[in-house]
Design an enzyme around this catalytic site. Structure first.
Site, PDB file in Angstrom:
ATOM      1  N   HIS A 149       0.831  -1.213   0.000  1.00 50.48           N
ATOM      2  CA  HIS A 149       0.000   0.000   0.000  1.00 50.48           C
ATOM      3  C   HIS A 149       0.873   1.273   0.000  1.00 50.48           C
ATOM      4  O   HIS A 149       2.086   1.174  -0.204  1.00 50.48           O
ATOM      5  CB  HIS A 149      -0.983  -0.044   1.166  1.00 50.48           C
ATOM      6  N   GLU A 197      -1.918   0.432   7.887  1.00 47.82           N
ATOM      7  CA  GLU A 197      -1.049  -0.640   7.398  1.00 47.82           C
ATOM      8  C   GLU A 197       0.116  -0.084   6.571  1.00 47.82           C
ATOM      9  O   GLU A 197       1.242  -0.568   6.687  1.00 47.82           O
ATOM     10  CB  GLU A 197      -1.871  -1.621   6.556  1.00 47.82           C
ATOM     11  N   HIS A 226       2.937  -6.975   4.656  1.00 49.35           N
ATOM     12  CA  HIS A 226       1.566  -6.524   4.916  1.00 49.35           C
ATOM     13  C   HIS A 226       1.193  -6.791   6.366  1.00 49.35           C
ATOM     14  O   HIS A 226       1.916  -7.470   7.094  1.00 49.35           O
ATOM     15  CB  HIS A 226       0.579  -7.267   4.006  1.00 49.35           C
ATOM     16  N   GLU A 278       1.927 -11.542   6.035  1.00 49.51           N
ATOM     17  CA  GLU A 278       0.898 -10.806   6.783  1.00 49.51           C
ATOM     18  C   GLU A 278       1.314 -10.878   8.246  1.00 49.51           C
ATOM     19  O   GLU A 278       1.140 -11.891   8.917  1.00 49.51           O
ATOM     20  CB  GLU A 278      -0.482 -11.439   6.562  1.00 49.51           C
TER      21      GLU A 278
HETATM   22 ZN    ZN Z   1      -1.970  -5.275   2.814  1.00 49.17          ZN
END
Ligand code: ZN
Length: 280
Positions: free
Chosen positions: A64, A101, A156, A235
Site C-alpha cells: 500500500h 497498514e 503486509h 501478513e
Molecule cells: Zn496489505
C-alpha cells in the site's frame, strides 16, 4: 630471594597476565565490531551466525502507500494480474485506533533493509516514501523481476476478524496464465523459513482464522502471479485484533519483527547458495 621481594615479583607477573587478558578481550571486541558481528546480536541469538549476503539482491515490498486513500481513480484502475485484471493497489488495513497498514509496512521494510544491508545485501524497496500513490501491483512485481532479485518479500498486516489472531505467510499457487511455475518451489521454501524465523523473533502465534499452520497458497494476487523470482507475502499480524495491534504499533516489537524477516531471508539465501558455491 627475600619473601617480600618474591611477593612483589609474583604480583607483577599477575598484573602483566591480567593486562594481557584485558588486551585480548579488547582486540576481540574491536575485530567483532569491524566485521559487523558485534553489531547484530539479535541475529546471533536467533542462530544466524557470521553471514555475508554480499552480491545478493533482495527486494522488500511495503504494501500500500500513504497517498492511496486520496487517489481512488488511480489505485482503482485495472492492471494485469497474471491472466486477469485487478485494481492497481488498495488502501490497506488499519488498527481500531487508526494506525495504518501502509505506515506499518514502510517502517518494517526500512528496519529490515537496514539489517540486511549490514549483512552485505543489496536491498531495494518498491517505494521510497510513505506519502505517494501505489506503485501498482504489476509495477511492484516488475521491480523484483527487473533486478533479478534473489528473493522478494511483500510486507503486509491483515484486516481480519476482530477475534482472529496471528501472522501468516502467503506463497504463490500456479497463476491463471501459468507463467509463474518456475517460482513455486523456491517460494514455498522461502515461505517456510520465513514463517519459522518470524515466529521465533516476534513470539506472535500462527494465524488462527485462516490458512493452515500459518500458511496460505493463493493464485489471486498479482504480486505473486507476476513474479519471476522467489516471492511471498508476509501478513505480520491482524490489525483488527487488539492483542496483535498492540504488538504492531510497538516500535520495539517492530525491531524484533525486522530481525525475523531478515533472518528468514538470510536462511533462505544461505541454503540456496550452498549448492551453487556462491558462499565466500
Ligand atoms: Zn496489505
Amino acid at each position: 630471594m627475600p619473601v617480600r621481594i618474591r611477593r612483589i615479583f609474583v604480583l607483577q607477573i599477575a598484573g602483566v597476565v591480567l593486562l594481557g587478558l584485558l588486551a585480548g578481550f579488547a582486540l576481540r571486541f574491536a575485530l567483532n565490531r569491524l566485521d559487523g558481528h558485534g553489531l547484530d546480536p539479535p541475529a546471533r541469538a536467533a542462530g544466524v551466525a557470521a553471514v555475508s549476503l554480499a552480491g545478493r539482491t533482495i527486494v522488500l515490498d511495503p504494501g500500500h502507500d500513504g497517498g492511496n486513500a486520496g487517489a481512488g481513480a488511480v489505485i482503482n484502475r485495472q492492471v494485469p494480474a497474471g491472466g486477469f485484471d485487478k485494481e492497481c493497489d488498495t488502501v490497506g488495513a488499519q488498527t481500531a485506533a487508526g494506525y495504518p497498514e501502509h505506515a506499518f509496512t514502510f517502517d518494517l521494510a526500512q528496519r529490515t533493509a537496514m539489517i540486511l544491508r549490514a549483512r552485505g545485501a543489496r536491498v531495494v524497496l518498491t517505494r521510497g516514501d510513505d506519502t505517494g500513490v501505489g506503485p501498482c501491483i504489476d509495477q511492484r512485481a516488475r521491480t523484483g523481476n527487473d533486478l533479478g532479485a534473489a528473493a522478494v518479500v511483500s510486507i503486509h498486516a491483515d484486516g481480519g476478524p476482530v477475534t482472529g489472531r496471528g501472522f501468516h505467510v502467503i506463497a504463490p499457487a500456479l497463476s491463471p496464465d501459468r507463467a509463474n511455475a518456475s517460482i513455486l518451489a523456491p517460494s514455498t521454501r522461502l515461505a517456510g523459513v520465513l514463517r519459522t524465523a518470524f515466529g521465533r523473533a516476534t513470539g506472535l502465534p500462527l494465524a488462527d482464522y485462516l490458512g493452515k499452520e500459518g500458511m496460505t497458497i493463493r493464485s489471486d494476487l498479482g504480486g505473486l502471479n507476476l513474479s519471476r523470482v522467489p516471492k511471498v507475502f508476509l501478513e505480520c499480524g491482524n490489525m483488527r485484533n487488539p492483542t496483535d495491534a498492540a504488538a504492531l504499533v510497538d516500535p520495539a516489537w517492530r525491531a524484533r519483527a525486522a530481525t525475523g524477516v531478515a533472518d528468514g531471508l538470510t536462511a533462505f539465501l544461505q541454503a540456496g547458495s550452498a549448492s551453487t558455491a556462491q558462499r565466500g
